[in-house]
Write an enzyme that holds these catalytic residues in place. Structure first.
Site, PDB file in Angstrom:
ATOM      1  N   LYS A  11       0.807  -1.213   0.000  1.00 49.19           N
ATOM      2  CA  LYS A  11       0.000   0.000   0.000  1.00 49.19           C
ATOM      3  C   LYS A  11       0.848   1.275   0.000  1.00 49.19           C
ATOM      4  O   LYS A  11       2.052   1.239   0.251  1.00 49.19           O
ATOM      5  CB  LYS A  11      -0.927  -0.028   1.214  1.00 49.19           C
ATOM      6  CG  LYS A  11      -1.964  -1.150   1.158  1.00 49.19           C
ATOM      7  CD  LYS A  11      -2.800  -1.089   2.419  1.00 49.19           C
ATOM      8  CE  LYS A  11      -3.938  -2.049   2.435  1.00 49.19           C
ATOM      9  NZ  LYS A  11      -4.729  -1.905   3.676  1.00 49.19           N
ATOM     10  N   PHE A  59     -15.306   3.737   7.972  1.00 49.58           N
ATOM     11  CA  PHE A  59     -13.942   4.040   7.524  1.00 49.58           C
ATOM     12  C   PHE A  59     -13.782   4.030   6.001  1.00 49.58           C
ATOM     13  O   PHE A  59     -12.696   4.307   5.490  1.00 49.58           O
ATOM     14  CB  PHE A  59     -12.938   3.058   8.149  1.00 49.58           C
ATOM     15  CG  PHE A  59     -13.170   1.615   7.780  1.00 49.58           C
ATOM     16  CD1 PHE A  59     -12.724   1.103   6.562  1.00 49.58           C
ATOM     17  CD2 PHE A  59     -13.828   0.769   8.659  1.00 49.58           C
ATOM     18  CE1 PHE A  59     -12.933  -0.230   6.230  1.00 49.58           C
ATOM     19  CE2 PHE A  59     -14.038  -0.570   8.336  1.00 49.58           C
ATOM     20  CZ  PHE A  59     -13.590  -1.070   7.114  1.00 49.58           C
ATOM     21  N   ARG A  87      -1.286 -14.344   4.860  1.00 47.66           N
ATOM     22  CA  ARG A  87      -2.017 -13.688   5.946  1.00 47.66           C
ATOM     23  C   ARG A  87      -1.253 -13.809   7.268  1.00 47.66           C
ATOM     24  O   ARG A  87      -1.226 -12.884   8.071  1.00 47.66           O
ATOM     25  CB  ARG A  87      -3.441 -14.229   6.037  1.00 47.66           C
ATOM     26  CG  ARG A  87      -4.242 -13.842   4.780  1.00 47.66           C
ATOM     27  CD  ARG A  87      -5.669 -14.314   4.821  1.00 47.66           C
ATOM     28  NE  ARG A  87      -6.434 -13.680   5.878  1.00 47.66           N
ATOM     29  CZ  ARG A  87      -6.874 -12.425   5.885  1.00 47.66           C
ATOM     30  NH1 ARG A  87      -6.594 -11.632   4.869  1.00 47.66           N
ATOM     31  NH2 ARG A  87      -7.588 -11.954   6.894  1.00 47.66           N
ATOM     32  N   THR A  93      -4.728  -6.980  11.005  1.00 51.49           N
ATOM     33  CA  THR A  93      -4.975  -5.692  10.344  1.00 51.49           C
ATOM     34  C   THR A  93      -4.497  -4.532  11.207  1.00 51.49           C
ATOM     35  O   THR A  93      -3.871  -3.596  10.716  1.00 51.49           O
ATOM     36  CB  THR A  93      -6.481  -5.538  10.033  1.00 51.49           C
ATOM     37  OG1 THR A  93      -6.888  -6.638   9.213  1.00 51.49           O
ATOM     38  CG2 THR A  93      -6.765  -4.244   9.308  1.00 51.49           C
ATOM     39  N   ARG A 104       3.006  -6.222   9.234  1.00 52.82           N
ATOM     40  CA  ARG A 104       2.272  -5.091   9.803  1.00 52.82           C
ATOM     41  C   ARG A 104       2.851  -4.644  11.136  1.00 52.82           C
ATOM     42  O   ARG A 104       2.890  -3.448  11.422  1.00 52.82           O
ATOM     43  CB  ARG A 104       0.791  -5.433   9.923  1.00 52.82           C
ATOM     44  CG  ARG A 104       0.127  -5.489   8.554  1.00 52.82           C
ATOM     45  CD  ARG A 104      -1.337  -5.774   8.667  1.00 52.82           C
ATOM     46  NE  ARG A 104      -2.002  -5.687   7.372  1.00 52.82           N
ATOM     47  CZ  ARG A 104      -2.921  -6.542   6.963  1.00 52.82           C
ATOM     48  NH1 ARG A 104      -3.293  -7.548   7.738  1.00 52.82           N
ATOM     49  NH2 ARG A 104      -3.480  -6.391   5.781  1.00 52.82           N
ATOM     50  N   ASN A 114      -1.741   0.258   6.955  1.00 56.07           N
ATOM     51  CA  ASN A 114      -1.173  -0.985   7.476  1.00 56.07           C
ATOM     52  C   ASN A 114      -0.285  -1.720   6.469  1.00 56.07           C
ATOM     53  O   ASN A 114      -0.080  -2.922   6.574  1.00 56.07           O
ATOM     54  CB  ASN A 114      -2.273  -1.890   8.034  1.00 56.07           C
ATOM     55  CG  ASN A 114      -3.269  -2.314   6.987  1.00 56.07           C
ATOM     56  OD1 ASN A 114      -3.126  -2.027   5.809  1.00 56.07           O
ATOM     57  ND2 ASN A 114      -4.301  -3.014   7.417  1.00 56.07           N
ATOM     58  N   HIS A 117      -2.123  -5.460   1.809  1.00 54.10           N
ATOM     59  CA  HIS A 117      -3.430  -6.116   1.703  1.00 54.10           C
ATOM     60  C   HIS A 117      -3.183  -7.472   1.077  1.00 54.10           C
ATOM     61  O   HIS A 117      -2.308  -7.612   0.220  1.00 54.10           O
ATOM     62  CB  HIS A 117      -4.378  -5.308   0.797  1.00 54.10           C
ATOM     63  CG  HIS A 117      -5.547  -6.124   0.329  1.00 54.10           C
ATOM     64  ND1 HIS A 117      -6.690  -6.273   1.065  1.00 54.10           N
ATOM     65  CD2 HIS A 117      -5.721  -6.879  -0.795  1.00 54.10           C
ATOM     66  CE1 HIS A 117      -7.523  -7.070   0.412  1.00 54.10           C
ATOM     67  NE2 HIS A 117      -6.959  -7.448  -0.715  1.00 54.10           N
TER      68      HIS A 117
END
Length: 143
Positions: A11, A59, A87, A93, A104, A114, A117
């Protein structure tokens, strides 16, 4: 175990802080293979399509603003049990709840910023890969 593919996004917050290489190193170090990778600047409409399941959440607007503010890196990773493995490598998250050593926990700034994704199921991986990499998806399905 069978090979799985997952969409992963590095991100904007991670790209802005020059963390692409460090994050890719984690995935590759876990035996995952990069099948496709592209740096993209996405627009609001594309972001809304990607995050459509969050449309009614409070959000949503801040998430769309964040994900469209600067370039991100989209990639397809492949490996045995890739979805669960990715994951696990990413962590929770919320970086404060993520296990030590996860992406993260190491790099995220907040629950929104964070850093990464990843698809959360085989079904979401297929949907997300089709959205982000339609040519790759078409070639895989139609040969």
């Amino acid at each position: 175990m069978r090979l799985e593919k997952s969409l992963v996004l590095i991100k904007p917050d991670a790209v802005e802080r020059n963390l692409i290489g460090k994050i890719l190193e984690v995935y590759e170090g876990a035996g995952l293979k990069i099948k496709a990778m592209e740096m993209k600047q996405i627009n609001k409409e594309f972001a809304e399509k990607h995050y459509e399941e969050h449309r009614d959440k409070q959000f949503f607007n801040s998430l769309i603003k964040y994900i469209t503010r600067s370039p991100l890196v989209a990639l397809i990773l492949e490996g045995e049990d890739a979805i669960n493995k990715i994951r696990s490598l990413n962590g929770a998250t919320n970086p404060e709840k993520a296990e030590f050593g996860t992406i993260r926990r190491r790099f995220a700034l907040s629950g929104t910023e964070n850093s990464v994704h990843a698809s959360d199921s085989i079904e979401s991986a297929e949907k997300e890969i089709k959205l982000w990499f339609p040519k790759v998806f078409y070639e895989e399905i139609c040969g």
